[in-house]
Write a protein that holds these residues in place. Structure first.
Motif, PDB file in Angstrom:
ATOM      1  N   PRO A 142      -7.563  47.699 -78.809  1.00 24.51           N
ATOM      2  CA  PRO A 142      -6.461  46.837 -78.366  1.00 24.51           C
ATOM      3  C   PRO A 142      -6.127  46.941 -76.888  1.00 24.51           C
ATOM      4  O   PRO A 142      -5.558  46.012 -76.319  1.00 24.51           O
ATOM      5  N   ILE A 143      -6.440  48.068 -76.242  1.00 27.75           N
ATOM      6  CA  ILE A 143      -5.947  48.313 -74.891  1.00 27.75           C
ATOM      7  C   ILE A 143      -6.479  47.314 -73.852  1.00 27.75           C
ATOM      8  O   ILE A 143      -5.703  46.820 -73.017  1.00 27.75           O
ATOM      9  N   GLY A 200       7.628  34.451 -73.677  1.00 26.04           N
ATOM     10  CA  GLY A 200       6.634  34.612 -74.733  1.00 26.04           C
ATOM     11  C   GLY A 200       6.661  36.016 -75.280  1.00 26.04           C
ATOM     12  O   GLY A 200       6.739  36.976 -74.526  1.00 26.04           O
ATOM     13  N   THR A 201       6.632  36.155 -76.595  1.00 25.61           N
ATOM     14  CA  THR A 201       6.658  37.482 -77.207  1.00 25.61           C
ATOM     15  C   THR A 201       5.249  37.921 -77.557  1.00 25.61           C
ATOM     16  O   THR A 201       4.440  37.118 -78.015  1.00 25.61           O
ATOM     17  N   PRO A 202       4.931  39.192 -77.370  1.00 24.26           N
ATOM     18  CA  PRO A 202       3.557  39.679 -77.564  1.00 24.26           C
ATOM     19  C   PRO A 202       3.231  39.988 -79.026  1.00 24.26           C
ATOM     20  O   PRO A 202       2.753  41.058 -79.355  1.00 24.26           O
ATOM     21  N   THR A 203       3.499  39.018 -79.915  1.00 30.17           N
ATOM     22  CA  THR A 203       3.319  39.268 -81.347  1.00 30.17           C
ATOM     23  C   THR A 203       1.886  39.635 -81.687  1.00 30.17           C
ATOM     24  O   THR A 203       1.631  40.560 -82.470  1.00 30.17           O
ATOM     25  N   PHE A 204       0.912  38.919 -81.102  1.00 27.50           N
ATOM     26  CA  PHE A 204      -0.476  39.202 -81.449  1.00 27.50           C
ATOM     27  C   PHE A 204      -0.891  40.601 -80.976  1.00 27.50           C
ATOM     28  O   PHE A 204      -1.726  41.257 -81.601  1.00 27.50           O
ATOM     29  N   LEU A 263      -7.096  33.616 -78.880  1.00 22.39           N
ATOM     30  CA  LEU A 263      -5.958  34.528 -78.988  1.00 22.39           C
ATOM     31  C   LEU A 263      -5.068  34.171 -80.174  1.00 22.39           C
ATOM     32  O   LEU A 263      -4.556  35.044 -80.864  1.00 22.39           O
ATOM     33  N   GLN A 264      -4.889  32.878 -80.415  1.00 21.80           N
ATOM     34  CA  GLN A 264      -4.005  32.464 -81.492  1.00 21.80           C
ATOM     35  C   GLN A 264      -4.634  32.614 -82.871  1.00 21.80           C
ATOM     36  O   GLN A 264      -3.932  32.522 -83.878  1.00 21.80           O
ATOM     37  N   SER A 265      -5.935  32.867 -82.932  1.00 23.98           N
ATOM     38  CA  SER A 265      -6.606  33.000 -84.228  1.00 23.98           C
ATOM     39  C   SER A 265      -7.064  34.425 -84.521  1.00 23.98           C
ATOM     40  O   SER A 265      -7.857  34.645 -85.444  1.00 23.98           O
ATOM     41  N   LEU A 266      -6.563  35.381 -83.772  1.00 25.95           N
ATOM     42  CA  LEU A 266      -7.027  36.764 -83.926  1.00 25.95           C
ATOM     43  C   LEU A 266      -6.825  37.306 -85.329  1.00 25.95           C
ATOM     44  O   LEU A 266      -7.610  38.128 -85.809  1.00 25.95           O
TER      45      LEU A 266
END
Length: 520
Positions: free
Chosen positions: A336-337, A297-301, A159-162
């Motif tokens: 994305p959904i 937590g913010t949904p930035t990704f 998730l952090q490397s998307l």
């Protein structure tokens, strides 16, 4: 009268041992834990963040280590008779930021080294997956018992490397090989469970681990993580009473507000709605309603995924997804959904059995308004710190009947629209309308058009009902005429409140609202 001692809430407590030894409140889930632990071997569970996945794995670890004393007075105490001790390899990928290829290697190495101190260092110079396989085999041979493997937040590196395609691919290859060991090591394993936010598709890390039983949408384990209203009512009666007293709410109003704010997660259609446990524990501990989960937590990704696809935000509520999309998650910008659903920002609202289609929507007000507030600055020139201020002013202005002030303030949201007004930017300005009126819905009754034959927006305040119609490259007069011609006011003529129709036009040249007319 002596003051009642405040009970201890396990907010942020992820260790079952600490929770029990330090006398924190605990909603007993151990009957389900026992059933899961004794009903098979390979499992996978996805739940949104802060839903109790880490505590679940810690509970399973304590159970498989035979720590009977931690379960005194709980349901599992009456179910388990032997309390055997098994070797447990518990891997937690949550406690690191993943921004380089070395980060994943470092945390895997950290766990492998700790296990090698117990079971042998013979393979310590090999690849991570070889070392993992060796540790499983040696743990089983040295203890005489099959091994339990628990993996917490298996997908966090992914998730952090998307947004970094090369790094994302490197992480997938490493994890695919590492997790694939579990299939080869089956003869040495008693039980294994992987948890995370998302499930990626078969082209990803699970292609070599296709024997996992996914219980994410299994009705039987619907309540394994999270809380039902009955569990809240049974375990937190003093806190519910205090919450009502502090907020001047009756018991029914407390339940209604709690449900509206924090309930609504459906992991399988037709099953009971689940409350977000993190928000519930916080609101009952503080006796104050707030957006607890969203603030962690913010949904930035997720925003980046939406931007990459130029996704129309107006479709988020009510979008339909076929059954297969839930079984094959792929973390890519073209779809994305499913990822937004698994991350907890959307949930199941309906199911078309004939065509096997799920209807999705926001689970509750905390998520809905938190998400819309967070995303608004990405679509307008209004800074994030000012958007809530603007929304409050919008509501005040309409409640006082000041349409001109409302429309003037609305212009500020359009100041940053791209110069060339094309199909993309036309949708951009429509999305801004959607966000403004949806956010106003926190404080007053506001709706945005969802089908043809209805006004663009309707806002109801204690004294007024406003019907808005906006025209792109038309005129304010034409917008007003459409309100009359289409009879948009007719449903409200017997309401008793003052009716106000507002027609406005959006200028491609000015890239903003140009003129508006309001008539009472």
């Amino acid at each position: 009268m002596a003051r009642a001692i405040r009970r201890k809430f396990p907010i942020g407590v992820q260790s079952f041992k600490s929770l029990r030894q330090d006398n924190y409140l605990y909603v007993d889930k151990t009957a389900l834990v026992y059933e899961l632990a004794n009903s098979g071997k390979p499992f996978f569970l996805s739940r949104p963040r802060r839903f109790g996945k880490s505590l679940l794995l810690s509970t399973l670890e304590a159970y498989f280590r035979g720590q009977k004393e931690l379960f005194k007075g709980l349901a599992i105490e009456e179910l388990e008779e032997e309390w055997l001790t098994y070797p447990v390899l518990h891997l937690d990928l949550n406690a690191r930021k993943y921004s380089t290829s070395q980060d994943l290697d470092a945390i895997l190495n950290q766990y492998l080294e700790s296990w090698e101190k117990l079971y042998g260092t013979e393979k310590q110079d090999r690849a991570p997956e070889e070392r993992f396989m060796y540790q499983i085999q040696r743990a089983a041979e040295l203890t005489g018992h099959p091994v339990v493997v628990l993996v917490d937040e298996y997908d966090k590196p992914l998730l952090q490397s998307l947004q970094d395609k090369e790094l994302h691919q490197a992480y997938k290859e490493t994890l695919k090989a590492f997790y694939g060991v579990l299939k080869s090591a089956d003869q040495y394993l008693k039980f294994y469970l992987l948890t995370g936010v998302t499930k990626f598709g078969q082209v990803s890390v699970f292609s070599d681990l296709n024997q996992l039983k996914d219980i994410s949408m299994d009705p039987h384990y619907n309540t394994l993580c999270g809380l039902t209203w009955q569990e809240i009512a049974d375990n937190f009666q003093p806190e519910l009473q205090l919450l009502g007293e502090r907020n001047d709410l009756s018991p029914d109003e407390v339940r209604e507000t709690m449900t509206r704010q924090y309930d609504g997660y459906h992991f399988m259609y037709g099953e009971e709605g689940i409350f977000n446990p993190f928000s519930v524990l916080n609101v009952l501990s503080d006796a104050t309603f707030d957006d607890y989960w969203f603030k962690t937590g913010t949904p930035t990704f997720l925003i980046e995924l939406l931007k990459k696809t130029d996704y129309d935000l107006r479709n988020l509520e009510g979008i339909q997804l076929d059954v297969n999309s839930f079984a094959d998650y792929r973390a890519d910008a073209s779809r994305p959904i499913p990822v937004i659903y698994q991350s907890g920002y959307l949930t199941i609202k309906g199911y078309d059995k004939r065509f096997r289609l799920y209807t999705l929507g926001f689970p509750n007000d905390e998520v809905k308004y938190g998400f819309l507030n967070f995303i608004t600055p990405f679509y307008s020139s209004v800074p994030a710190k000012d958007s809530a201020f603007y929304i409050g002013k919008f509501v005040n202005e309409l409640e006082s009947g000041d349409v001109n002030a409302f429309m003037t303030r609305l212009r500020a949201f359009f100041a940053g629209i791209p110069y060339e007004l094309n199909d993309k930017t036309e949708r951009h300005y429509q999305v801004i309308f959607y966000l403004v009126f949806r956010l106003m819905g926190q404080f007053t009754e506001a709706e945005v058009r969802s089908c043809k034959g209805r006004a663009d927006a309707v806002v109801k305040t204690p004294d007024y009902i406003y019907v808005f119609e906006f025209k792109l490259e038309g005129t304010a007069e034409e917008a007003l005429a459409q309100i009359d011609d289409k009879g948009y006011l007719i449903p409200y003529t017997t309401d008793g409140r003052q009716l106000v129709k507002v027609g406005a036009n959006f200028s491609a040249k000015e890239r903003n609202l140009e003129k508006w007319i309001s008539i009472s």
